[in-house]
Design an enzyme around this catalytic site. Sequence first.
Site, PDB file in Angstrom:
ATOM      1  N   TYR A 145       5.431  18.095  50.957  1.00 32.87           N
ATOM      2  CA  TYR A 145       6.616  18.032  51.709  1.00 32.87           C
ATOM      3  C   TYR A 145       7.808  17.876  50.619  1.00 32.87           C
ATOM      4  O   TYR A 145       7.412  17.452  49.600  1.00 32.87           O
ATOM      5  CB  TYR A 145       6.749  17.095  52.954  1.00 32.87           C
ATOM      6  CG  TYR A 145       6.755  15.442  52.076  1.00 32.87           C
ATOM      7  CD1 TYR A 145       5.260  14.812  52.292  1.00 32.87           C
ATOM      8  CD2 TYR A 145       7.895  15.014  51.751  1.00 32.87           C
ATOM      9  CE1 TYR A 145       5.560  13.514  51.782  1.00 32.87           C
ATOM     10  CE2 TYR A 145       7.740  13.716  51.221  1.00 32.87           C
ATOM     11  CZ  TYR A 145       6.602  12.822  51.314  1.00 32.87           C
ATOM     12  OH  TYR A 145       6.687  11.738  50.651  1.00 32.87           O
ATOM     13  N   LYS A 156       5.795  -1.745  47.221  1.00 27.88           N
ATOM     14  CA  LYS A 156       4.675  -0.551  47.644  1.00 27.88           C
ATOM     15  C   LYS A 156       3.373  -0.672  46.641  1.00 27.88           C
ATOM     16  O   LYS A 156       3.447  -0.667  45.540  1.00 27.88           O
ATOM     17  CB  LYS A 156       5.629   0.746  47.219  1.00 27.88           C
ATOM     18  CG  LYS A 156       4.599   1.972  47.674  1.00 27.88           C
ATOM     19  CD  LYS A 156       5.638   3.426  47.671  1.00 27.88           C
ATOM     20  CE  LYS A 156       4.865   4.501  48.081  1.00 27.88           C
ATOM     21  NZ  LYS A 156       5.493   5.743  47.848  1.00 27.88           N
ATOM     22  N   THR A 177      11.539  10.180  51.967  1.00 28.00           N
ATOM     23  CA  THR A 177      10.613  10.874  52.700  1.00 28.00           C
ATOM     24  C   THR A 177      10.973  10.582  54.306  1.00 28.00           C
ATOM     25  O   THR A 177      10.756  11.568  55.131  1.00 28.00           O
ATOM     26  CB  THR A 177       9.193  10.270  52.400  1.00 28.00           C
ATOM     27  OG1 THR A 177       8.721  10.691  51.166  1.00 28.00           O
ATOM     28  CG2 THR A 177       8.151  10.775  53.545  1.00 28.00           C
ATOM     29  N   GLU A 208      -0.626 -18.439  27.389  1.00 34.81           N
ATOM     30  CA  GLU A 208      -1.089 -17.106  26.683  1.00 34.81           C
ATOM     31  C   GLU A 208      -0.021 -16.847  25.399  1.00 34.81           C
ATOM     32  O   GLU A 208      -0.559 -16.332  24.540  1.00 34.81           O
ATOM     33  CB  GLU A 208      -1.104 -15.646  27.710  1.00 34.81           C
ATOM     34  CG  GLU A 208      -2.004 -16.069  28.730  1.00 34.81           C
ATOM     35  CD  GLU A 208      -3.423 -15.259  28.394  1.00 34.81           C
ATOM     36  OE1 GLU A 208      -3.315 -14.611  27.185  1.00 34.81           O
ATOM     37  OE2 GLU A 208      -4.114 -15.161  29.230  1.00 34.81           O
ATOM     38  N   THR A 249      10.449   5.676  49.439  1.00 37.42           N
ATOM     39  CA  THR A 249       9.724   4.126  49.243  1.00 37.42           C
ATOM     40  C   THR A 249       9.279   3.934  47.840  1.00 37.42           C
ATOM     41  O   THR A 249       8.842   2.727  47.552  1.00 37.42           O
ATOM     42  CB  THR A 249       8.502   4.342  49.873  1.00 37.42           C
ATOM     43  OG1 THR A 249       7.808   5.508  49.705  1.00 37.42           O
ATOM     44  CG2 THR A 249       8.850   4.449  51.418  1.00 37.42           C
ATOM     45  N   ASP A 250       9.485   5.099  47.044  1.00 38.61           N
ATOM     46  CA  ASP A 250       9.213   4.772  45.611  1.00 38.61           C
ATOM     47  C   ASP A 250       9.759   3.590  44.661  1.00 38.61           C
ATOM     48  O   ASP A 250       9.248   2.882  43.988  1.00 38.61           O
ATOM     49  CB  ASP A 250       9.133   6.144  44.740  1.00 38.61           C
ATOM     50  CG  ASP A 250       7.991   7.194  45.134  1.00 38.61           C
ATOM     51  OD1 ASP A 250       7.390   6.725  45.748  1.00 38.61           O
ATOM     52  OD2 ASP A 250       8.253   8.176  44.638  1.00 38.61           O
TER      53      ASP A 250
HETATM   54  N1  LIG Z   1       7.512   8.024  50.900  1.00 37.08           N
HETATM   55  C1  LIG Z   1       8.511   8.302  49.720  1.00 37.08           C
HETATM   56  O1  LIG Z   1       9.629   8.008  50.298  1.00 37.08           O
HETATM   57  C2  LIG Z   1       8.416   8.963  48.590  1.00 37.08           C
HETATM   58  C3  LIG Z   1       9.597   9.637  47.831  1.00 37.08           C
HETATM   59  N2  LIG Z   1       8.927  10.181  46.361  1.00 37.08           N
HETATM   60  C4  LIG Z   1      10.581   8.881  47.558  1.00 37.08           C
HETATM   61  O2  LIG Z   1      10.767   7.613  47.095  1.00 37.08           O
HETATM   62  O3  LIG Z   1      11.594   9.529  47.762  1.00 37.08           O
END
Ligand SMILES: NC(=O)C[C@H](N)C(=O)O
Length: 331
Positions: free
Chosen positions: A28, A167, A14, A288, A94-95
Amino acid sequence: ADKPNVVILATGGTIAGAGADASKSATYQAAKVPVDKLIAGLPTLSAVAQVRGEQVFQIASESFTNEHLLTLGKRVAQLLKQSDVDGVVVTHGTDTLEETAYFLNLVIHSDKPVVVVGSMRPGTAMSADGMLNLFNAVNVAASQDAHGKGVLVTMNDEINSGRDVSKMINIKTEAFKSPWGPLGMVVEGKNYWFRLPAKRHTINSEFDIEKIETLPAVDIAYGHGNVSDTAYRAFAGQGAKAIIHTGTGNGSVSNRVVPALRELRSQGVQIIRSSHVNAGGFVLRNAEQPDDQYDWVVAHDLNPQKARILAAVALTKTQDSKELQRIFWEY
Ligand SMILES: NC(=O)C[C@H](N)C(=O)O
C-alpha cells in the site's frame, strides 16, 4: 460541550495509508488519507471527546528528520498550553514512532496526556487496526487518569510508555512491545493501569522544546562479525557529534573498531555503546569495554535509535561525557 478537547496532530504513516484493495495488508502507500477523513471515519469519537484534527505533515515515518521532530514538538507544546486543549494525539508511521514518542517524552513540559499512535495495516485492508488504535488513543488522551504518565503509545489495546516501547516486528498487528512490559491496557474506552514509568519525563525533564532550535548530528553504526571502522570514521568525517555504537551482545566492540573509536573520542566525538540484541539491551559501564579509561558512555537499556534521540537532546545542553552518562541513567 462538557467533553474533553482532544487535538489530533496527523503526520502520515500507514494509519493514513491506502491500498489497491482489501486484501492488501502489506502492499500500500503510506500517508495518503487526510486527518479530517480519518476523524470522519470514526463518528463514535464524538462520544468520547470534542476532537479536531491538524495535518502537520503527510509523510511515511522512515522519512522523519530532526526538523520534523522539532516542528511537531513545538506544536504539541503550544497546544498543551491552551486551556481549551485537554490532550493531544499524534498519528504517526510506525517505523520511527518509538523515536518521536521518546523525543516528546523528553521535551514536552506538560502533564496533559500526549498519545502517539499508528497502525500496521492501512485503513483499506481487512482487519485494519488503525481505527481501534486511534479510538484508544483518543480515549487515553481524554482521560484524567492518563495525566503525568509521560508520552504514551496505544497499539493493539496496550498502553505503553513512549520511552520504552519499540517496534519489534513489521508484519503483525502485535508489533509494539516494551522490554519492561506495558503500563496498562485500554479496553472499550476504559484505561486499566498496572505500572508507572520510573524514568524522568515531561514535567520532570531538564529539557524543554521551547529552548531547542536545532539538534546536533548523531549517527548510528552497526556492530557485527568482520566489521570495519569505515562507517564510524565516515560519520565523524561528516560532522557527527556523537556516534551510537550498535554493539553485539553487551554492547561489545570488535578489536577492529576499538582504535578508531578511541581516536574519534580524543577528537571530541562522543562514543555511546548500545546493543542490537532483539529483546532490548542492558549495557553496563566497564563491562566488556573499559568505558572509564576510554571516556565512553553506555546507553544502558535504550536501543540505538532511542539512544540517538537522547544523545541529540542531551548535547543541546552539555558536551561533558560524565553529564551525558548521568542523563543516560536518568532518562
Ligand atoms: N506501519 C507503518 O506505519 C510503516 C510506514 N512505513 C511508516 O512508518 O510510515
